[in-house]
Design a protein around this motif. Structure first.
Motif, mmCIF file in Angstrom:
data_model
loop_
_atom_site.group_PDB
_atom_site.id
_atom_site.type_symbol
_atom_site.label_atom_id
_atom_site.label_comp_id
_atom_site.label_asym_id
_atom_site.label_seq_id
_atom_site.Cartn_x
_atom_site.Cartn_y
_atom_site.Cartn_z
ATOM 1 N N LEU A 90 -64.280 81.825 -8.797
ATOM 2 C CA LEU A 90 -65.648 81.399 -9.098
ATOM 3 C C LEU A 90 -66.624 82.465 -8.642
ATOM 4 N N HIS A 91 -67.453 82.916 -9.582
ATOM 5 C CA HIS A 91 -68.559 83.808 -9.226
ATOM 6 C C HIS A 91 -69.816 82.960 -9.233
ATOM 7 N N LEU A 92 -70.410 82.771 -8.051
ATOM 8 C CA LEU A 92 -71.534 81.853 -7.900
ATOM 9 C C LEU A 92 -72.688 82.557 -7.183
ATOM 10 N N PRO A 93 -73.562 83.219 -7.927
ATOM 11 C CA PRO A 93 -74.656 83.972 -7.303
ATOM 12 C C PRO A 93 -75.560 83.100 -6.442
ATOM 13 N N VAL A 94 -75.770 83.512 -5.200
ATOM 14 C CA VAL A 94 -76.681 82.791 -4.313
ATOM 15 C C VAL A 94 -78.032 83.492 -4.234
ATOM 16 N N GLN A 95 -78.024 84.824 -4.294
ATOM 17 C CA GLN A 95 -79.211 85.686 -4.301
ATOM 18 C C GLN A 95 -79.921 85.784 -2.951
ATOM 19 N N SER A 96 -80.115 84.666 -2.273
ATOM 20 C CA SER A 96 -80.787 84.682 -0.961
ATOM 21 C C SER A 96 -80.336 83.474 -0.151
ATOM 22 N N GLY A 97 -80.397 83.618 1.172
ATOM 23 C CA GLY A 97 -80.083 82.500 2.045
ATOM 24 C C GLY A 97 -81.323 81.789 2.557
ATOM 25 N N SER A 98 -82.490 82.230 2.104
ATOM 26 C CA SER A 98 -83.766 81.663 2.561
ATOM 27 C C SER A 98 -84.319 80.684 1.538
ATOM 28 N N LEU A 158 -82.398 87.622 7.637
ATOM 29 C CA LEU A 158 -81.363 87.164 8.569
ATOM 30 C C LEU A 158 -80.700 85.875 8.088
ATOM 31 N N GLN A 159 -81.456 85.030 7.379
ATOM 32 C CA GLN A 159 -80.855 83.821 6.815
ATOM 33 C C GLN A 159 -79.824 84.190 5.754
ATOM 34 N N THR A 160 -80.125 85.211 4.974
ATOM 35 C CA THR A 160 -79.148 85.688 3.985
ATOM 36 C C THR A 160 -77.935 86.291 4.678
ATOM 37 N N TYR A 161 -78.186 87.119 5.678
ATOM 38 C CA TYR A 161 -77.107 87.746 6.438
ATOM 39 C C TYR A 161 -76.183 86.694 7.047
#
Length: 237
Positions: free
Chosen positions: A114-122, A171-174
């Motif tokens: 599954l390729h599921l782009p999140v782009q950001s964790g914020s 940092l949320q993405t990290y």
């Protein structure tokens, strides 16, 4: 399918490829059977957002709208004789479901990927991107994916340096990458695109800072990808 109707604020696809436009399922199946007849045994179902296949705004016929959604299409492809393996890309989290994960587990020819782009964790940046989901929604999806398909592969997309992205957003993405441990990730530095909503925003993250954040995430993902990962559920706090 071709085109996309999501209108993520950074993405030019709807403007250059148009709105979501699904091919009739009969044409798709016919093309696969012809490929198999020519000796091809592995195929990929391709679209900007394959999980929206059969959605009313992209369906070409009443038959597609009423009966053939993406899961049903996967089931029909799985039944094709002579086909050894098939996969699909790309999925949008908003249109991805537990039912899809169950179908992936049940269909023996379907690659467990599954390729599921999140782009950001914020959440703030996700809202500005017009992604239509939250960090928790995404983490819950991954939790269910790994419960249903324990040894399946998971990859994603990340954008570093989106307009107004702060160190806290970064940092949320990290930390999201650190917690989920994707098998691989496509990591990009943000650059504005004409006609997009984000293109009207000030590109205010300095180039040097974009490069720093991009490099940090790249290095993290390299360490994760090069280390054997024990597949287990994500702990949602």
């Amino acid at each position: 399918s071709e085109g996309c109707s999501n209108h993520c604020s950074y993405c030019v696809v709807p403007y250059v490829r148009g709105q979501l436009h699904n091919r009739n399922h009969k044409e798709v199946l016919k093309e696969i059977k012809e490929a198999v007849g020519g000796g091809i045994t592995k195929i990929t179902l391709l679209g900007q957002n394959v999980c929206a296949y059969g959605a009313e705004n992209g369906a070409q016929s009443t038959e597609d709208r009423k009966g053939i959604d993406f899961i049903r299409l996967l089931e029909m492809v799985n039944e094709i004789k002579g086909l050894n393996e098939f996969s699909f890309v790309t999925s949008h989290p908003r249109d991805t479901s537990i039912d899809l994960f169950k179908a992936m587990a049940a269909l023996e020819k379907l690659k467990k990927y599954l390729h599921l782009p999140v782009q950001s964790g914020s959440d703030r940046i996700l809202k500005m991107m017009n992604r239509g989901y939250t960090r928790k929604f995404y983490l819950d999806l991954i939790d269910n994916y790994r419960k249903i398909l324990e040894s399946a592969t998971l990859t994603t997309d990340i954008i570093a340096g989106f307009p107004t992205e702060t160190e806290a957003d970064f940092l949320q993405t990290y930390n999201l990458l650190k917690d989920i441990k994707f098998d691989a990730a496509y990591i990009f530095k943000y650059s504005p695109r004409s006609y997009t909503e984000a293109g009207n925003l000030p590109d205010d993250v300095p180039k040097e800072e974009k490069e720093r954040r991009h490099g940090i995430i790249l290095e993290l993902q390299k360490k994760i990808s090069n280390k054997p990962i024990k597949k287990e559920s994500v702990n949602i706090i």
